[in-house]
Each structure stands twice: as structure tokens, then as C-alpha cells.
Motif scaffolding. Structure first.
Motif, mmCIF file in Angstrom:
data_model
loop_
_atom_site.group_PDB
_atom_site.id
_atom_site.type_symbol
_atom_site.label_atom_id
_atom_site.label_comp_id
_atom_site.label_asym_id
_atom_site.label_seq_id
_atom_site.Cartn_x
_atom_site.Cartn_y
_atom_site.Cartn_z
ATOM 1 N N VAL A 254 19.032 17.133 -34.163
ATOM 2 C CA VAL A 254 17.978 17.773 -33.374
ATOM 3 C C VAL A 254 17.818 17.196 -31.968
ATOM 4 N N HIS A 255 17.739 15.885 -31.836
ATOM 5 C CA HIS A 255 17.238 15.295 -30.594
ATOM 6 C C HIS A 255 18.294 14.925 -29.539
ATOM 7 N N ALA A 256 19.519 14.645 -29.918
ATOM 8 C CA ALA A 256 20.540 14.240 -28.938
ATOM 9 C C ALA A 256 20.740 15.268 -27.815
ATOM 10 N N PRO A 257 20.776 16.556 -28.135
ATOM 11 C CA PRO A 257 20.969 17.531 -27.047
ATOM 12 C C PRO A 257 19.821 17.545 -26.027
ATOM 13 N N ASN A 258 18.665 16.980 -26.406
ATOM 14 C CA ASN A 258 17.505 16.988 -25.520
ATOM 15 C C ASN A 258 17.452 15.777 -24.589
ATOM 16 N N GLY A 259 18.417 14.884 -24.719
ATOM 17 C CA GLY A 259 18.453 13.704 -23.860
ATOM 18 C C GLY A 259 17.645 12.558 -24.431
ATOM 19 N N PHE A 260 17.494 11.531 -23.635
ATOM 20 C CA PHE A 260 16.868 10.286 -24.065
ATOM 21 C C PHE A 260 15.351 10.374 -24.168
ATOM 22 N N PHE A 261 14.704 10.949 -23.172
ATOM 23 C CA PHE A 261 13.250 10.847 -23.053
ATOM 24 C C PHE A 261 12.486 11.813 -23.950
ATOM 25 N N MET A 262 11.346 11.325 -24.421
ATOM 26 C CA MET A 262 10.398 12.189 -25.123
ATOM 27 C C MET A 262 9.769 13.117 -24.083
ATOM 28 N N PRO B 140 9.618 23.043 -21.099
ATOM 29 C CA PRO B 140 8.913 24.221 -21.625
ATOM 30 C C PRO B 140 9.118 24.453 -23.126
ATOM 31 N N SER B 141 10.293 24.127 -23.621
ATOM 32 C CA SER B 141 10.562 24.375 -25.047
ATOM 33 C C SER B 141 9.861 23.359 -25.945
ATOM 34 N N GLY B 142 9.343 22.287 -25.355
ATOM 35 C CA GLY B 142 8.720 21.235 -26.155
ATOM 36 C C GLY B 142 9.738 20.306 -26.783
ATOM 37 N N ALA B 143 11.001 20.441 -26.381
ATOM 38 C CA ALA B 143 12.076 19.633 -26.954
ATOM 39 C C ALA B 143 11.860 18.152 -26.652
ATOM 40 N N GLU B 144 12.161 17.327 -27.632
ATOM 41 C CA GLU B 144 11.974 15.882 -27.521
ATOM 42 C C GLU B 144 13.315 15.172 -27.541
ATOM 43 N N GLY B 145 13.424 14.117 -26.768
ATOM 44 C CA GLY B 145 14.599 13.254 -26.782
ATOM 45 C C GLY B 145 14.526 12.271 -27.938
ATOM 46 N N PHE B 146 15.368 11.237 -27.870
ATOM 47 C CA PHE B 146 15.508 10.343 -29.014
ATOM 48 C C PHE B 146 15.043 8.912 -28.768
#
Length: 151
Positions: free
Chosen positions: A102-110, A117-123
Motif C-alpha cells: 500500500v504505502h511504498a508508491p506514496n513515498g516516504f512522508f505521511m 488529495p487522495s489521502g495517500a500515506e507514505g511509510f
């Protein structure tokens, strides 16, 4: 060999560090568990969590059930200091899976400030959990761990 392994797995020193780390991780995981199981703290509840994990995360049902079980049981085991190394290992594997799936594609930062906008969270949070789990797996549950009574 099994007996020696189990003695090591359930062993723990009498340190405050082990106690503090396992309680910190258990208490941080507890609200997430309550969200997933009971819908507390604006969570999805078990039905909503299963739907998310099987549709959006794309996990098979058995793996979604396993992941929820590891997180829920693991948090309880950490809080009580029962099977602490096993709980930490399970949570470690769970959080590696969370990062990869889930989180790797969203990058490092929360997404602290809601700028994505998507609310995606990093790791970044997940890396902290992994570090805590590593120390617990090495050191054990510390003071007041039930593990000591199980040896």
C-alpha cells in the motif's frame, strides 16, 4: 533444539526499555485495532476493513483475515508481554507487507497536512514500527512481561 528455541523466545531481561517499547507499540496499535474491529475512533469496523483490504489493497480474503488477526492479537500480546518476540515478529512482517502493498508508491512522508488529495500515506510511521519491533525481537518484553512466567 525446539526447547532451547522456546526458552530463548520467551526469555526477557528485566529492562525498562523492553517494557516501554512493547507498551508504546501496543498502545499505538490499539486504536487501529479498535477501528478495524469495532468501528471506534471513526474506523471502518471489521466489514469495512475487510472490504478495503480485499478490494482496494487487493488481498485475498485469507490474507486479509490473517493480517487483521496478526495486528489485533499482536497488540494484545505486546500489552501483556505474552509471546512478545513472536508478536513483534508478526507485526514486523505485517508492516513490511503494508509498506510493499500500500504505502511504498506514496513515498516516504505521511500526509500530515492533507496536501495529498487522495489521502495517500507514505511509510515513515511504518519504519518506526519496524525499528521498535527489531529491538523487541532482540531484547524481549522487559519488566512485567508474562513471558517470564512461561519459561
Amino acid at each position: 533444539m525446539y526447547k532451547e528455541f522456546m526458552q530463548w523466545a520467551l526469555s526477557s531481561d528485566d529492562s525498562w526499555a523492553g517494557l516501554i517499547l512493547r507498551l508504546t507499540l501496543g498502545l499505538v496499535l490499539f486504536p487501529h485495532v479498535a477501528q478495524k474491529l469495532f468501528g471506534w475512533f471513526n474506523g471502518p469496523g471489521l466489514r469495512g476493513e475487510m472490504q478495503y483490504m480485499t478490494t482496494k489493497a487487493g488481498l485475498p480474503v485469507w490474507l486479509a483475515v490473517a493480517a487483521i488477526t496478526v495486528e489485533c492479537v499482536g497488540a494484545f500480546l505486546l500489552l501483556t508481554g505474552t509471546g512478545t518476540r513472536f508478536a513483534a515478529a508478526g507485526i514486523f512482517c505485517l508492516f513490511i507487507g503494508m509498506i510493499l502493498v500500500v504505502h511504498a508508491p506514496n513515498g516516504f512522508f505521511m500526509n500530515w497536512f492533507g496536501k495529498v488529495p487522495s489521502g495517500a500515506e507514505g511509510f515513515e510511521y511504518h519504519l518506526l514500527v519496524l525499528g521498535i519491533c527489531i529491538v523487541i525481537m532482540i531484547q524481549g518484553g522487559g519488566k512485567y512481561a508474562i513471558d517470564k512466567l512461561l519459561q
